[in-house]
Design a protein around this motif. Structure first.
Motif, mmCIF file in Angstrom:
data_model
loop_
_atom_site.group_PDB
_atom_site.id
_atom_site.type_symbol
_atom_site.label_atom_id
_atom_site.label_comp_id
_atom_site.label_asym_id
_atom_site.label_seq_id
_atom_site.Cartn_x
_atom_site.Cartn_y
_atom_site.Cartn_z
ATOM 1 N N LEU A 7 17.292 -14.373 -10.434
ATOM 2 C CA LEU A 7 16.801 -13.032 -10.134
ATOM 3 C C LEU A 7 17.231 -12.689 -8.720
ATOM 4 O O LEU A 7 16.825 -13.341 -7.756
ATOM 5 C CB LEU A 7 15.275 -12.983 -10.262
ATOM 6 N N TYR A 8 18.089 -11.681 -8.598
ATOM 7 C CA TYR A 8 18.636 -11.294 -7.301
ATOM 8 C C TYR A 8 17.804 -10.155 -6.716
ATOM 9 O O TYR A 8 17.440 -9.211 -7.427
ATOM 10 C CB TYR A 8 20.102 -10.872 -7.450
ATOM 11 N N TYR A 9 17.547 -10.227 -5.424
ATOM 12 C CA TYR A 9 16.632 -9.278 -4.796
ATOM 13 C C TYR A 9 16.976 -9.106 -3.320
ATOM 14 O O TYR A 9 17.765 -9.872 -2.741
ATOM 15 C CB TYR A 9 15.183 -9.776 -4.944
ATOM 16 N N HIS A 10 16.387 -8.093 -2.716
ATOM 17 C CA HIS A 10 16.467 -7.928 -1.259
ATOM 18 C C HIS A 10 15.064 -7.673 -0.752
ATOM 19 O O HIS A 10 14.126 -7.487 -1.537
ATOM 20 C CB HIS A 10 17.428 -6.789 -0.880
ATOM 21 N N ASP A 11 14.889 -7.672 0.551
ATOM 22 C CA ASP A 11 13.542 -7.479 1.100
ATOM 23 C C ASP A 11 13.488 -6.356 2.139
ATOM 24 O O ASP A 11 12.712 -6.392 3.085
ATOM 25 C CB ASP A 11 12.986 -8.778 1.676
ATOM 26 N N ASN A 12 14.360 -5.350 1.919
ATOM 27 C CA ASN A 12 14.334 -4.155 2.759
ATOM 28 C C ASN A 12 14.115 -2.943 1.864
ATOM 29 O O ASN A 12 15.075 -2.386 1.320
ATOM 30 C CB ASN A 12 15.635 -4.013 3.541
ATOM 31 N N PRO A 13 12.855 -2.514 1.674
ATOM 32 C CA PRO A 13 12.586 -1.414 0.732
ATOM 33 C C PRO A 13 13.115 -0.073 1.192
ATOM 34 O O PRO A 13 13.210 0.866 0.400
ATOM 35 C CB PRO A 13 11.051 -1.399 0.658
ATOM 36 N N ASN A 14 13.493 0.034 2.457
ATOM 37 C CA ASN A 14 13.957 1.313 2.996
ATOM 38 C C ASN A 14 15.467 1.498 2.907
ATOM 39 O O ASN A 14 15.961 2.610 3.042
ATOM 40 C CB ASN A 14 13.522 1.439 4.463
ATOM 41 N N GLU A 15 16.178 0.407 2.680
ATOM 42 C CA GLU A 15 17.640 0.511 2.646
ATOM 43 C C GLU A 15 18.212 -0.613 1.794
ATOM 44 O O GLU A 15 18.201 -1.779 2.207
ATOM 45 C CB GLU A 15 18.229 0.440 4.057
ATOM 46 N N GLU A 16 18.731 -0.275 0.619
ATOM 47 C CA GLU A 16 19.304 -1.298 -0.256
ATOM 48 C C GLU A 16 20.633 -1.775 0.312
ATOM 49 O O GLU A 16 21.488 -0.974 0.680
ATOM 50 C CB GLU A 16 19.506 -0.720 -1.652
ATOM 51 N N PRO A 17 20.825 -3.088 0.420
ATOM 52 C CA PRO A 17 22.072 -3.608 0.995
ATOM 53 C C PRO A 17 23.263 -3.374 0.072
ATOM 54 O O PRO A 17 23.101 -3.116 -1.125
ATOM 55 C CB PRO A 17 21.777 -5.107 1.136
ATOM 56 N N GLU A 18 24.448 -3.458 0.637
ATOM 57 C CA GLU A 18 25.658 -3.342 -0.163
ATOM 58 C C GLU A 18 25.946 -4.677 -0.844
ATOM 59 O O GLU A 18 25.832 -5.739 -0.239
ATOM 60 C CB GLU A 18 26.846 -2.954 0.725
ATOM 61 N N PHE A 73 20.852 -14.760 -16.840
ATOM 62 C CA PHE A 73 20.314 -15.949 -17.471
ATOM 63 C C PHE A 73 21.431 -16.958 -17.699
ATOM 64 O O PHE A 73 22.567 -16.585 -17.997
ATOM 65 C CB PHE A 73 19.685 -15.609 -18.826
ATOM 66 N N GLU A 74 21.087 -18.237 -17.588
ATOM 67 C CA GLU A 74 21.988 -19.298 -18.017
ATOM 68 C C GLU A 74 21.645 -19.640 -19.463
ATOM 69 O O GLU A 74 20.500 -20.007 -19.767
ATOM 70 C CB GLU A 74 21.838 -20.532 -17.133
ATOM 71 N N ASP A 122 13.994 -14.182 -24.462
ATOM 72 C CA ASP A 122 13.522 -12.964 -25.124
ATOM 73 C C ASP A 122 12.219 -12.451 -24.504
ATOM 74 O O ASP A 122 11.954 -11.242 -24.503
ATOM 75 C CB ASP A 122 13.304 -13.219 -26.615
ATOM 76 N N VAL A 123 11.388 -13.360 -24.002
ATOM 77 C CA VAL A 123 10.131 -12.969 -23.378
ATOM 78 C C VAL A 123 10.359 -12.417 -21.976
ATOM 79 O O VAL A 123 9.806 -11.378 -21.587
ATOM 80 C CB VAL A 123 9.161 -14.172 -23.313
ATOM 81 N N LEU A 124 11.202 -13.092 -21.216
ATOM 82 C CA LEU A 124 11.368 -12.733 -19.807
ATOM 83 C C LEU A 124 12.236 -11.498 -19.583
ATOM 84 O O LEU A 124 11.967 -10.694 -18.686
ATOM 85 C CB LEU A 124 11.991 -13.908 -19.049
ATOM 86 N N GLU A 125 13.291 -11.359 -20.376
ATOM 87 C CA GLU A 125 14.270 -10.308 -20.083
ATOM 88 C C GLU A 125 13.665 -8.904 -20.046
ATOM 89 O O GLU A 125 13.946 -8.143 -19.110
ATOM 90 C CB GLU A 125 15.434 -10.370 -21.069
ATOM 91 N N PRO A 126 12.834 -8.487 -20.998
ATOM 92 C CA PRO A 126 12.277 -7.131 -20.916
ATOM 93 C C PRO A 126 11.424 -6.918 -19.664
ATOM 94 O O PRO A 126 11.432 -5.826 -19.084
ATOM 95 C CB PRO A 126 11.428 -7.021 -22.186
ATOM 96 N N GLU A 127 10.696 -7.944 -19.234
ATOM 97 C CA GLU A 127 9.856 -7.813 -18.048
ATOM 98 C C GLU A 127 10.697 -7.655 -16.791
ATOM 99 O O GLU A 127 10.413 -6.824 -15.927
ATOM 100 C CB GLU A 127 8.944 -9.042 -17.918
ATOM 101 N N VAL A 128 11.752 -8.459 -16.695
ATOM 102 C CA VAL A 128 12.614 -8.402 -15.515
ATOM 103 C C VAL A 128 13.391 -7.095 -15.483
ATOM 104 O O VAL A 128 13.525 -6.448 -14.434
ATOM 105 C CB VAL A 128 13.568 -9.611 -15.501
ATOM 106 N N ARG A 129 13.891 -6.672 -16.633
ATOM 107 C CA ARG A 129 14.640 -5.417 -16.679
ATOM 108 C C ARG A 129 13.757 -4.235 -16.292
ATOM 109 O O ARG A 129 14.170 -3.335 -15.546
ATOM 110 C CB ARG A 129 15.217 -5.198 -18.086
ATOM 111 N N LYS A 130 12.516 -4.234 -16.776
ATOM 112 C CA LYS A 130 11.588 -3.156 -16.426
ATOM 113 C C LYS A 130 11.293 -3.146 -14.939
ATOM 114 O O LYS A 130 11.215 -2.080 -14.311
ATOM 115 C CB LYS A 130 10.293 -3.312 -17.221
#
Length: 218
Positions: free
Chosen positions: A32-43, A18-19, A151-159
């Motif tokens: 929010l950082y993400y990848h789009d390969n569910p079979n292999e998490e990138p380094e 968060f900023e 406070d609203v977003l963080e628990p959802e994103v962490r989960k």
């Protein structure tokens, strides 16, 4: 289309940041950082952004993490003419959009090419996603607990990260193709931004956790 490069990105979230007010009091974001390969998490270097928090390589550009995509999600609306309202729905399994999303391949899909969408993405006015009058407005970042948008977003994103959920991000792909922005309502703008209004081109974040889909719309 008023919203350039609009589409939906299906991915897996792995990190967030968060900023806070001291970093950007005008137009802060949740990255929010993400990848789009569910079979292999990138380094990737999970501490990359944290190492440069107070001394970014380029203060005029958002900080990316090599190996991951980034979603820039607004957590405050710029200027006095607009306010950021939010809606949270923890059970939208009966909405027709859910089956369309489940059938998507991972990756970014321009909305006109996304199977089953017929060129129509999210629309907060016409899509029967929620009661628009029920939106809440909270400050961006103030002292105390459970009293601001972070406070609203963080628990959802962490989960979502902890449970290795699937996310669906509606918005505009960056020109660099390494992430997505405009993850917010893209219509109903004040006069000087009215040209950017996009019917069926609203942005949003949806999180699929096991058999339940959580809707977080900004």
């Amino acid at each position: 289309m008023p919203v350039d490069d609009y589409g939906v990105w299906k991915g897996v979230p792995v990190l967030y940041d968060f900023e806070y007010h001291y970093e950007d009091p005008e137009s802060p974001h949740l990255s929010l950082y993400y990848h789009d390969n569910p079979n292999e998490e990138p380094e990737f270097d999970s501490a990359f952004r944290r190492k440069f928090r107070d001394n970014p390589p380029n203060r005029n550009k958002p900080m990316e993490i090599p190996g991951l995509f980034r979603a820039a999600i607004n957590i405050k609306s710029r200027g006095r003419e607009s306010r950021l309202a939010y809606w949270v729905d923890h059970d939208m399994g009966d909405h027709f959009i859910v089956d369309k999303l489940r059938n998507l391949e991972f990756g970014f899909h321009p909305i006109e090419q996304a199977e089953g969408f017929n060129g129509r993405g999210l629309d907060y006015i016409r899509g029967n996603l929620f009661a628009t009058q029920s939106g809440r407005v909270l400050p961006h970042d103030i002292p105390g607990q459970n009293n601001d948008i972070i406070d609203v977003l963080e628990p959802e994103v962490r989960k979502a990260i902890d449970e290795k959920a699937t996310i669906y991000l509606f918005g505009s792909m960056f020109s660099t193709n390494n992430g997505i922005h405009n993850v917010h309502m893209n219509q109903g703008n004040v006069k000087k931004f009215k040209k950017d209004d996009g019917v069926y081109q609203d942005g949003g974040l949806l999180i699929q956790v096991y058999t339940r889909t959580t809707r977080l719309v900004m």
